[in-house]
Design a protein around this motif. Structure first.
Motif, PDB file in Angstrom:
ATOM      1  N   ASP A 155      81.726  87.989  36.861  1.00  0.00           N
ATOM      2  CA  ASP A 155      81.480  88.588  38.175  1.00  0.00           C
ATOM      3  C   ASP A 155      82.618  89.529  38.517  1.00  0.00           C
ATOM      4  OD1 ASP A 155      79.073  87.601  39.302  1.00  0.00           O
ATOM      5  OD2 ASP A 155      80.007  85.620  39.383  1.00  0.00           O
ATOM      6  N   LEU A 156      82.315  90.787  38.643  1.00  0.00           N
ATOM      7  CA  LEU A 156      83.368  91.741  39.007  1.00  0.00           C
ATOM      8  C   LEU A 156      83.188  92.175  40.458  1.00  0.00           C
ATOM      9  CD1 LEU A 156      83.499  93.966  35.814  1.00  0.00           C
ATOM     10  CD2 LEU A 156      85.051  92.133  36.496  1.00  0.00           C
ATOM     11  N   LEU A 157      84.278  92.251  41.157  1.00  0.00           N
ATOM     12  CA  LEU A 157      84.226  92.689  42.542  1.00  0.00           C
ATOM     13  C   LEU A 157      84.748  94.113  42.588  1.00  0.00           C
ATOM     14  CD1 LEU A 157      85.736  89.440  43.945  1.00  0.00           C
ATOM     15  CD2 LEU A 157      83.336  90.108  43.931  1.00  0.00           C
ATOM     16  N   ARG A 158      83.838  95.052  42.645  1.00  0.00           N
ATOM     17  CA  ARG A 158      84.259  96.446  42.539  1.00  0.00           C
ATOM     18  C   ARG A 158      85.006  96.907  43.782  1.00  0.00           C
ATOM     19  NH1 ARG A 158      81.755  98.156  37.676  1.00  0.00           N
ATOM     20  NH2 ARG A 158      80.584  96.314  37.072  1.00  0.00           N
ATOM     21  N   SER A 159      84.742  96.220  44.881  1.00  0.00           N
ATOM     22  CA  SER A 159      85.477  96.591  46.091  1.00  0.00           C
ATOM     23  C   SER A 159      86.650  95.637  46.313  1.00  0.00           C
ATOM     24  CB  SER A 159      84.531  96.542  47.286  1.00  0.00           C
ATOM     25  OG  SER A 159      83.961  95.249  47.363  1.00  0.00           O
ATOM     26  N   GLY A 160      86.932  94.799  45.334  1.00  0.00           N
ATOM     27  CA  GLY A 160      87.992  93.796  45.492  1.00  0.00           C
ATOM     28  C   GLY A 160      89.373  94.411  45.397  1.00  0.00           C
ATOM     29  N   SER A 161      90.358  93.621  45.742  1.00  0.00           N
ATOM     30  CA  SER A 161      91.716  94.154  45.741  1.00  0.00           C
ATOM     31  C   SER A 161      92.333  94.110  44.344  1.00  0.00           C
ATOM     32  CB  SER A 161      92.559  93.342  46.721  1.00  0.00           C
ATOM     33  OG  SER A 161      92.313  91.964  46.540  1.00  0.00           O
ATOM     34  N   LYS A 162      91.794  93.259  43.477  1.00  0.00           N
ATOM     35  CA  LYS A 162      92.354  93.135  42.132  1.00  0.00           C
ATOM     36  C   LYS A 162      91.771  94.212  41.220  1.00  0.00           C
ATOM     37  CE  LYS A 162      92.748  88.342  41.001  1.00  0.00           C
ATOM     38  NZ  LYS A 162      92.127  87.227  40.263  1.00  0.00           N
ATOM     39  N   PRO A 163      92.606  94.869  40.405  1.00  0.00           N
ATOM     40  CA  PRO A 163      92.063  95.860  39.466  1.00  0.00           C
ATOM     41  C   PRO A 163      91.075  95.211  38.496  1.00  0.00           C
ATOM     42  CG  PRO A 163      94.475  95.905  39.492  1.00  0.00           C
ATOM     43  CD  PRO A 163      94.056  94.728  40.304  1.00  0.00           C
ATOM     44  N   LEU A 164      90.091  95.969  38.047  1.00  0.00           N
ATOM     45  CA  LEU A 164      89.061  95.419  37.165  1.00  0.00           C
ATOM     46  C   LEU A 164      89.618  94.785  35.878  1.00  0.00           C
ATOM     47  CD1 LEU A 164      86.157  98.030  37.545  1.00  0.00           C
ATOM     48  CD2 LEU A 164      86.290  95.726  38.509  1.00  0.00           C
ATOM     49  N   PRO A 165      90.557  95.456  35.183  1.00  0.00           N
ATOM     50  CA  PRO A 165      91.053  94.823  33.944  1.00  0.00           C
ATOM     51  C   PRO A 165      91.635  93.438  34.229  1.00  0.00           C
ATOM     52  CG  PRO A 165      91.851  97.083  34.111  1.00  0.00           C
ATOM     53  CD  PRO A 165      91.172  96.775  35.409  1.00  0.00           C
TER      54      PRO A 165
END
Lengths: 480, 480
Positions: free
Chosen positions: A4-14
């Motif tokens: 599950d990726l949070l594209r609007s999240g604060s953590k970078p995707l990698p």
């Protein structure tokens, strides 16, 4: 492989990818030798760029979780042997939705002589006599209880007893506002599956209960951990965090918190409830320990002040009277509860009536007296443990004595070496809970949790002394 | 309001929205008077155009599910009273992830005199005597079983007994390949939460088990229903469907299928397994009834031919010996099983040891004899039911007599009027399962399911006769 990726999240995707994979590797869900999807393949599945996946894999390799070799691909690192597995099993490529499984990893074994890892009460303290008498009478007198599916919501008589039980604790609800679950673990799971989905923001105390973290992680929630002080969760910090990311749900264990032992002050409880009101979100108030105070009763439950149904209150009876009966009570109102009952039906068609019947008379008539005796016994144990800590704890190890509950939360001088300590302890037949499983798993923790009530008193004393001596030796060896 | 939309799915978006909402309304999760989000609001949440939401709402209004009025918004239609509710409760706007709850809706009540709706075995046929004797001896002799959390995977001794039980049925596995769950419902739920996520394709028989449909719907799966004939699931049709949408999982109940009673032929079983192999997907083989044959034993389980772990096999012992003990066995290998165990730990920390111990000696020593007697008793009931059907079933009502299991699957001349029939039956103290809950819910079904084993024999005969006379009267009234 599903992440599950949070594209609007604060953590970078990698980092999101690498954190999730690291959790799966450390919990053992991805076994040594497992071959990860190709960079290209995972990038396509997750709809991210190949650079993102490459960064994540590089990070995991740096941390020692992966071994990557040109042309062959990336494999989960072996802990002892080396060389990648063959990876030919179709199952290795069969995706799942389990990002983390620390419960499974840490509580699957219990064959150690001194089990300090499990927060539980030893059978010599539990009221097994009266409960087994009731159970024996029930199976003989009403064997038909074994023939019927339970009511999804739970036995109405038991709910009525629980209603009265909660009333004495300031929580005024109707029998229809209560549901019986197979332990609080199931209650948390039902709330999560019903109300939490990918990207929803869930706030928890830092540290928090491993089983809750597993469950919210399994739903793809964005978990945000709120620091604590001696009054419990820092609601001021939480309020600022909520400005940036409104809460879907706040999970708290306000009384003799598991694992830290801290109790949330009344002022904080009120502010937390106001916050939930203003954000129109739920609080899950997990309350296994409030009857287990050593000196003075803790502040009233948050639920006792809840006027418009913002709190799902969970009270474990498993923990305190008979873990093997798996009985907890979940209190919530209106369509919050009805939706949880719908989830319960799909989850197991209802808890067994027999175990519900077995605890009923005890909770109705003998619980309060029993709780008094239990408190005294637990306090005695805690004080014995405290004396041993004072006498044998190595320098640099600190703790705060709890005012109730079952656990000691020890801070070691450093997070490094805890995994090694665990192996050494296990060789001596001693288990403890490493603190990092009480966080999302990003950072190593220098805390460990020890439960002082899961053995006979004599074993607890012997085991704790043994452990503290071992700890001293271990810390000295680190400093050399 | 959360709705899983499949943007690459075959169903248009407005229909996906309207189907999901219709399910939530018919199952009662959205109550009459509930105010739906504004078109603009829902469009923003779901990231679709306002036209899409308008179309969905218009469709729901046409079907009578909603009442929309300019300026006020759209409300779930009242069945009896009219006028929208006030909608001021914050909980009405608190999103959940429960798209469907037919189990909850249809199995929550059981106070009727003639409960034909539940596929279960009446207590007079169940071996409650020996099981309650074991249970009474256990609680007296080993009360510590009530003190301990269960092993996540289930009691090793019971797993060993189940291993032998499966071996007699052609399934050769190790004790470590088995897990104990709280009924098969939990087994299905664990598979779904572990391996099925939004948009994953799950194939099921049309019709299928309500509880499985609820669970897969709850995971946001795209469920595709495969037609059946007298040899079970049409694997030829399934094969073509898989070309268009590869399966993540195939759920089947191949023997005396619930609800249709049909048994899958050996040839189809083999082809289904080959299909799963070629698509590298799982089959969930739900097998509650294979011991309940009336004449000849059914074909061997698919699992007995499974060489590389494509089948998660589930066998309910609840159903057949003691529903209230909630004991089922899940068989799977390698990291399929280990991931399911991890999910079980987060779901309830393991099933109670006591109920596992209670059924153990019975399964070990008396099950085969018991199954023989039970088969004879069920066959007698089925034959009595068959005679009554022949005598009293109105013209146009058809059925196929099952070769085993607990259910009759009756086809009525038309789907219309079944809801009214249900009300009429309930007034007479009779319940049945409307067939539409055995589908995804898009279309009304003209089938109903009646279980002939959930009452005393005398009650079953009285109730069935009463029901068939009522049905006749009802069908006549429709034709007038």
């Amino acid at each position: 492989m599903h992440i599950d990726l949070l594209r609007s999240g604060s953590k970078p995707l990698p980092q999101q990818i690498s954190d999730t994979l690291a959790q799966r590797i450390t919990s053992g869900l991805l076994q040594p030798g497992f071959r990860l999807p190709s960079v290209r393949g995972l990038a396509a599945t997750l709809k991210v760029s190949q650079v993102t996946v490459s960064k994540a894999y590089a990070d995991l390799e740096k941390k020692g979780h992966l071994i990557c070799s040109q042309g062959k691909g990336c494999f989960v690192a072996e802990h002892e042997q080396s060389g990648p597995g063959n990876g030919a099993d179709w199952r290795d490529g069969y995706d799942d939705y389990l990002p983390r499984a620390q419960l499974w990893r840490n509580f699957g074994y219990s064959e150690v002589k001194y089990p300090f890892h499990l927060a539980a009460i030893h059978e010599e303290l539990l009221p097994l006599g009266p409960i087994s008498t009731t159970m024996a009478a029930l199976v003989t007198g009403q064997p038909e209880l074994m023939a019927s599916y339970g009511n999804f919501q739970g036995d109405p008589e038991l709910r009525e007893i629980m209603r009265r039980h909660l009333q004495l604790r300031g929580i005024h609800l109707a029998t229809s506002d209560l549901m019986i679950t197979s332990g609080t673990q199931q209650g948390i799971d039902l709330v999560a599956r019903t109300f939490v989905g990918p990207g929803d923001t869930v706030y928890l105390e830092a540290p928090s209960y491993t089983g809750a973290i597993d469950v919210f992680a399994g739903r793809g929630a964005e978990m945000i951990f709120v620091p604590m002080d001696h009054e419990g969760m820092r609601v001021d910090v939480l309020t600022r965090q909520c400005d940036a990311r409104p809460p879907k749900l706040i999970y708290t264990n306000p009384t003799f918190q598991n694992p830290s032992g801290v109790t949330m002050s009344m002022a904080r409880r009120q502010r937390l409830l106001e916050l939930a009101r203003s954000y129109r979100c739920l609080i899950v108030e997990d309350d296994p320990f409030s009857d287990l105070y050593f000196r003075t009763p803790p502040p009233s439950p948050i639920k006792s002040m809840d006027e418009d149904g913002h709190v799902v209150y969970m009270k474990s009876f498993s923990k305190v009277i008979a873990p093997g009966c798996r009985i907890a009570c979940v209190a919530a109102e209106g369509n919050i509860l009805s939706r949880l009952i719908a989830a319960k039906s799909a989850s197991d068609l209802g808890s067994p009536l027999l175990t519900q019947g077995a605890v009923l008379p005890f909770i109705a008539r003998r619980y309060e007296d029993y709780a008094r005796t239990l408190r005294a016994a637990l306090r005695r144990r805690m004080e014995k443990a405290a004396r041993l800590l004072k006498q044998y704890a190595p320098p640099g190890v600190t703790w705060v004595l709890p005012e109730g509950g079952l656990n000691l939360w020890l801070q070691l001088p450093s997070a490094s070496g805890i995994e090694r300590l665990r192996e050494l302890a296990e060789e001596e037949g001693i288990s403890f809970l490493p603190g990092d499983v009480c966080y999302a798993g990003d950072l190593p923790s220098r805390f460990i949790r020890l439960c002082y009530s899961q053995m006979t008193e004599a074993d607890m004393e012997r085991g704790l002394k043994l452990f503290l001596i071992l700890l001293d030796k271990h810390l000295r060896s680190l400093n050399q």
